[in-house]
Design an enzyme around this catalytic site. Structure first.
Site, PDB file in Angstrom:
ATOM      1  N   LYS A 102      -5.826   2.006   7.969  1.00 25.81           N
ATOM      2  CA  LYS A 102      -6.742   0.992   8.560  1.00 25.81           C
ATOM      3  C   LYS A 102      -6.098  -0.062   9.241  1.00 25.81           C
ATOM      4  CE  LYS A 102     -11.272   2.011   6.304  1.00 25.81           C
ATOM      5  NZ  LYS A 102     -12.540   1.485   5.511  1.00 25.81           N
TER       6      LYS A 102
ATOM      7  N   ARG B 270      -9.827   7.535  -0.938  1.00 23.75           N
ATOM      8  CA  ARG B 270     -10.343   8.299   0.473  1.00 23.75           C
ATOM      9  C   ARG B 270      -9.504   8.229   1.319  1.00 23.75           C
ATOM     10  NH1 ARG B 270     -13.262   7.141   5.047  1.00 23.75           N
ATOM     11  NH2 ARG B 270     -14.758   8.520   5.649  1.00 23.75           N
TER      12      ARG B 270
END
Length: 272
Positions: free
Chosen positions: A221, A255
């Site tokens: 991210k 995740r």
């Protein structure tokens, strides 16, 4: 700590990995990469062999500023892939990444096991009732705003306190509906600045007070690659470091796009 997936109790006392399968053309890292059945099957087989306990399938890109698509288009993307995977991989546990109850219902009917709602029940007021009806694990994520506007000047007085308060309110509603298995996701990158994201990561252990498993999704991210002035493609090492911090602070599920490095982080963590 356990969750019930299709009648099987999954023990989360040892952290687990959730592999990401984005079947969207515009996801921030792997958009458009898995656009036919062969590529999907090869990627899922790889993730399962590397140790993924869950596969998370998303047909609606939630990257900042993502294009809004119809329910019908999301269903067309998601349901056939779930049916394909259930047929090909016996016992596979599929999480469906959707904030729409109609998509969630059809995905579970097709063989899905978990509902992963980025809106935490805010974008579809019937989602909690559906989860209660289906009695499936529900990932409750915090997001400020919508994918289209969440990164336009997100502001908090105290991000940890406000996310905690949101979880407490939503958990009360879910538990009032007799929803047993709720997993918390603080929503890294969903209506948060870089500082907000790292404040949440640093204080992740505080969310254990809510007595629910914690899922962490920081894989590649912008909080990582912007901090290092690199790209998502170059952020695997940063992802492993952040995942290790999350493990040390009590997360139960990672995740990720890259299953093997996450499994290795868990293996080393378990030795400490």
């Amino acid at each position: 700590m356990t969750i019930n997936c299709k009648g099987n109790l999954i023990d989360l006392s040892t952290p687990k990995v959730m592999g990401i399968l984005n079947i969207t053309p515009d996801s921030f890292f792997d958009g458009g990469k898995y656009c036919n059945e062969k590529e999907v099957l090869l990627q899922v087989e790889k993730m399962l062999k590397e140790g993924a306990a869950f596969i998370d399938i998303g047909g609606y890109s939630s990257r900042p500023g993502a294009k809004h698509i119809s329910v019908e288009e999301e269903l067309t993307r998601v349901v056939p892939i779930i049916e394909l995977l259930v047929k090909e991989f016996e016992g596979i546990l599929i999480s469906v990444d959707t904030f729409r109850s109609k998509v969630a219902r059809e995905a579970i009917a097709a063989g899905g096991a978990i509902i992963n709602d980025i809106s935490g029940g805010k974008m579809d007021t019937t989602m909690f009732e559906l989860v209660a009806e289906l009695q499936v694990p529900y990932i409750l994520m915090h997001m400020l705003g919508t994918p289209q506007d969440m990164q336009i000047n997100p502001a908090y007085d105290n991000v940890v306190e406000e996310v905690t308060s949101f979880f407490a309110k939503q958990l009360f509603k879910l538990r009032s509906l007799k929803v047993n298995d709720v997993i918390l996701d603080v929503g890294f990158g969903f209506g948060k600045t870089l500082a907000h994201n790292f404040e949440l990561l640093k204080n992740l252990s505080l969310f254990k007070s809510l007595n629910a498993p914690i899922l962490t999704g920081v894989s590649r991210k912008s909080m990582l690659y912007k901090t290092l002035d690199c790209t998502a493609k170059e952020a695997l090492n940063a992802t492993t470091v952040a995942n290790t911090v999350a493990l040390m602070n009590g997360t139960h599920i990672l995740r990720v796009h890259d299953v093997k490095p996450a499994m290795e982080a868990i293996t080393i963590f378990n030795q400490c």
